[in-house]
Design a protein around this motif. Structure first.
Motif, PDB file in Angstrom:
ATOM      1  N   ASP A 171       0.550  -2.436  -4.217  1.00  7.06           N
ATOM      2  CA  ASP A 171       1.117  -3.703  -4.681  1.00  7.06           C
ATOM      3  C   ASP A 171       2.638  -3.640  -4.806  1.00  7.06           C
ATOM      4  N   HIS A 172       3.263  -2.667  -4.167  1.00  6.34           N
ATOM      5  CA  HIS A 172       4.720  -2.501  -4.240  1.00  6.34           C
ATOM      6  C   HIS A 172       5.415  -3.650  -3.521  1.00  6.34           C
ATOM      7  N   GLU A 173       6.619  -3.968  -3.957  1.00 10.02           N
ATOM      8  CA  GLU A 173       7.358  -5.075  -3.347  1.00 10.02           C
ATOM      9  C   GLU A 173       7.639  -4.834  -1.870  1.00 10.02           C
ATOM     10  N   THR A 183       5.688  -3.815   0.338  1.00  9.25           N
ATOM     11  CA  THR A 183       4.555  -4.133   1.209  1.00  9.25           C
ATOM     12  C   THR A 183       4.671  -5.531   1.810  1.00  9.25           C
ATOM     13  N   ARG A 184       5.689  -6.292   1.402  1.00 11.36           N
ATOM     14  CA  ARG A 184       5.958  -7.575   2.070  1.00 11.36           C
ATOM     15  C   ARG A 184       6.488  -7.351   3.478  1.00 11.36           C
ATOM     16  N   HIS A 185       6.951  -6.125   3.738  1.00 14.91           N
ATOM     17  CA  HIS A 185       7.494  -5.797   5.053  1.00 14.91           C
ATOM     18  C   HIS A 185       6.466  -4.994   5.845  1.00 14.91           C
TER      19      HIS A 185
END
Length: 298
Positions: A172-174, A176-178
């Motif tokens: 759920d790390h930020e 992971t949007r990439h």
């Protein structure tokens, strides 16, 4: 003192717990107690200080342990070598793996075994904390480690494989949007570090700065892969890992992001120069003959 009693004494001296010693030796705790009491009567002094909460060696017990252990371990080694000789095995080559992809390297292991049936090959996991201690203690004969290795008492042999790095983050790390990451992003987060490792060697995996000189911060220490992944999974840190980790450590709480501007790591054989022998040379020759693997497409 009979051999079985020596084994009981040395095991208890290691475990310092009667029940665990009995379980390890497949006897009853009463048998352990009886053997220790017999030894203490023969010697005329206590070997262990016992209470309801702890078991400790006395000074005489420590002296006896130190005197008996070389003899006992030498005897065990002699029996082991005799059993191997009975099987037609004249030597054992112990390979320590810092990477976790020994299955990927089976063509080297299989070729070595096919050409040298008189030698047994053992593959073991080695920690990345204090990475060269096993070679120096003689626990292993050869180590598979990433380069560079610049230790004056060690020899660096042929490269087995190259592998790019991934950025491991919590699911759920930020980040992971990439779909991918850049090495410049490494400076934005704290990274897992390892104790007792040469700085140059650690920096061969995770550099101290990005290409534009932003500092990459090292944080909590992890002594093994499970500790490292546990720290990453909580979001406390991120961590660079070799690409094969994505296949060997697929976890629901960890995401792996490819680095678009990464230089692949090289993993090679390393051994103690003084301990070099025919088995080590034969494995190195096998790797040279077969050539290095490129794992980027696996």
């Amino acid at each position: 003192m009979e051999l079985r009693d020596i084994e009981i004494f040395l095991t208890l001296a290691e475990e310092l717990h009667f029940a665990r010693t009995a379980e390890r030796l497949h006897v009853t705790p009463a048998r352990i107690t009886k053997a220790v009491q017999k030894q203490e009567r023969q010697i005329g002094a206590l070997l262990f200080e016992r209470s309801s909460r702890s078991v400790r060696l006395t000074p005489i017990g420590r002296q006896l342990r130190d005197d008996l252990w070389p003899m006992y371990s030498g005897l065990q080694e002699g029996v082991r070598r005799a059993r191997l000789a009975a099987e037609g095995i004249t030597g054992v080559l112990r390979v320590g793996m810092i990477p976790h992809n020994s299955y990927d390297l089976r063509r080297y292991w299989d070729d070595f075994r096919d050409h040298h049936p008189q030698w047994r090959l053992q593959i073991r996991i080695s920690p990345f904390a204090d990475p060269f201690a096993g070679l120096r203690r003689g626990d292993i004969d050869v180590l598979v480690a990433w380069l560079p290795v610049e230790e004056p008492d060690l020899t660096t042999g042929p490269v087995l494989f190259t592998d790019p790095r991934l950025l491991a983050v919590a699911a759920d790390h930020e980040l992971t949007r990439h779909a991918t990451a850049l090495t410049e992003m490494l400076a934005d987060f704290q990274h897992v570090d390892a104790p007792s490792r040469p700085d140059y060697w650690a920096e061969g995996f995770l550099p101290p700065r990005t290409s534009v000189s932003r500092r990459i911060e090292r944080g909590p220490l992890a002594s093994n892969t499970e500790e490292m992944l546990s720290l990453i999974s909580t979001g406390e840190t991120v961590g660079l890992v070799a690409h094969h980790m994505k296949r060997y450590y697929l976890r629901p709480d960890i995401a792996y992001l490819p680095l678009r501007d990464d230089d692949p790591l090289k993993f090679a054989l390393v051994w103690s120069t003084e301990a070099e022998n025919d088995m080590i040379r034969a494995l190195a020759r096998t790797v040279r003959d077969l050539g290095p693997l490129d794992l980027r497409n696996l």
